[in-house]
Design a protein around this motif. Structure first.
Motif, PDB file in Angstrom:
ATOM      1  N   PRO A  85       0.831  -1.202   0.000  1.00 19.56           N
ATOM      2  CA  PRO A  85       0.000   0.000   0.000  1.00 19.56           C
ATOM      3  C   PRO A  85       0.875   1.265   0.000  1.00 19.56           C
ATOM      4  CG  PRO A  85      -0.814  -1.565   1.617  1.00 19.56           C
ATOM      5  CD  PRO A  85       0.520  -2.080   1.135  1.00 19.56           C
ATOM      6  N   GLY A  91      -9.284   1.586   4.915  1.00 22.22           N
ATOM      7  CA  GLY A  91     -10.135   2.298   3.977  1.00 22.22           C
ATOM      8  C   GLY A  91     -11.480   2.750   4.488  1.00 22.22           C
ATOM      9  N   TYR A 107      -7.021  -1.713  -5.555  1.00 21.42           N
ATOM     10  CA  TYR A 107      -7.371  -2.017  -4.166  1.00 21.42           C
ATOM     11  C   TYR A 107      -7.536  -3.513  -4.025  1.00 21.42           C
ATOM     12  CZ  TYR A 107      -8.286   2.959  -3.656  1.00 21.42           C
ATOM     13  OH  TYR A 107      -8.157   4.321  -3.624  1.00 21.42           O
ATOM     14  N   ARG A 108      -7.070  -4.046  -2.913  1.00 24.64           N
ATOM     15  CA  ARG A 108      -7.209  -5.478  -2.663  1.00 24.64           C
ATOM     16  C   ARG A 108      -8.350  -5.779  -1.719  1.00 24.64           C
ATOM     17  NH1 ARG A 108      -0.911  -7.332  -2.470  1.00 24.64           N
ATOM     18  NH2 ARG A 108      -0.505  -6.765  -4.622  1.00 24.64           N
ATOM     19  N   PRO A 159     -13.265   0.058  -0.658  1.00 22.67           N
ATOM     20  CA  PRO A 159     -12.246   0.874  -0.001  1.00 22.67           C
ATOM     21  C   PRO A 159     -12.737   2.209   0.533  1.00 22.67           C
ATOM     22  CG  PRO A 159     -12.052   1.098  -2.349  1.00 22.67           C
ATOM     23  CD  PRO A 159     -13.161   0.103  -2.094  1.00 22.67           C
ATOM     24  N   LYS A 213     -13.674   8.007  -6.970  1.00 23.72           N
ATOM     25  CA  LYS A 213     -12.638   7.275  -7.706  1.00 23.72           C
ATOM     26  C   LYS A 213     -12.444   7.859  -9.096  1.00 23.72           C
ATOM     27  CE  LYS A 213     -13.272   2.722  -5.636  1.00 23.72           C
ATOM     28  NZ  LYS A 213     -13.670   1.336  -5.923  1.00 23.72           N
ATOM     29  N   CYS A 236      -4.789   1.701   1.618  1.00 26.42           N
ATOM     30  CA  CYS A 236      -5.096   0.416   0.993  1.00 26.42           C
ATOM     31  C   CYS A 236      -4.968   0.440  -0.532  1.00 26.42           C
ATOM     32  CB  CYS A 236      -6.480  -0.069   1.423  1.00 26.42           C
ATOM     33  SG  CYS A 236      -7.808   1.089   1.123  1.00 26.42           S
ATOM     34  N   ALA A 237      -4.482   1.561  -1.094  1.00 24.47           N
ATOM     35  CA  ALA A 237      -4.286   1.666  -2.545  1.00 24.47           C
ATOM     36  C   ALA A 237      -2.877   1.226  -2.913  1.00 24.47           C
ATOM     37  CB  ALA A 237      -4.512   3.105  -3.002  1.00 24.47           C
ATOM     38  N   HIS A 238      -2.774   0.461  -3.977  1.00 25.10           N
ATOM     39  CA  HIS A 238      -1.497  -0.011  -4.505  1.00 25.10           C
ATOM     40  C   HIS A 238      -1.261   0.701  -5.841  1.00 25.10           C
ATOM     41  CE1 HIS A 238      -1.131  -3.573  -1.776  1.00 25.10           C
ATOM     42  NE2 HIS A 238      -2.417  -3.262  -1.634  1.00 25.10           N
TER      43      HIS A 238
END
Length: 115
Positions: A38, A57, A77-78, A82, A89, A98-100
């Motif tokens: 993240p 999130g 996001y996983r 989120p 978005k 929590c953002a990759h």
């Protein structure tokens, strides 16, 4: 007659990057964010603290906006939900906890501090 398996065709495709460059404005601080980490944790590893509370999130304490010209931020996001609306978005808002990163990013983060 000998039988040999076919030779796999060589691909000209480049491998996916394993990390992306993140720049925080207004400070112009930069760090690399591995694709499997993240953004918040990548920033902490680089000595930069972003606001956060829950890290999943839901609290939105880390909410910030990527400079994308009104397009969605290139992140993944996983988690299923989120804490962002579809509209947020679409406008480039993201939750670094929590953002990759999926590309290099410039993020407005005026509350970031060095730790």
């Amino acid at each position: 007659m000998d039988c040999f398996p076919p030779t796999p065709a060589q691909s000209d495709a480049r491998p996916e990057p394993t990390s992306f460059r993140v720049t925080l404005t207004p400070y112009r601080w930069q760090f690399d964010a591995p694709a499997d980490t993240p953004i918040l944790l990548a920033a902490l590893s680089a000595g930069i603290k972003l606001p956060s509370l829950c890290r999943n999130g839901t609290c939105r304490a880390c909410l910030c906006r990527a400079q994308t010209g009104g397009e969605p931020a290139p992140v993944a996001y996983r988690i299923a939900w989120p804490g962002l609306s579809r509209e947020e978005k679409a406008e480039g808002w993201l939750l670094p906890c929590c953002a990759h990163a999926r590309a290099d990013l410039v993020i407005d983060a005026p509350d970031a501090t060095l730790c």
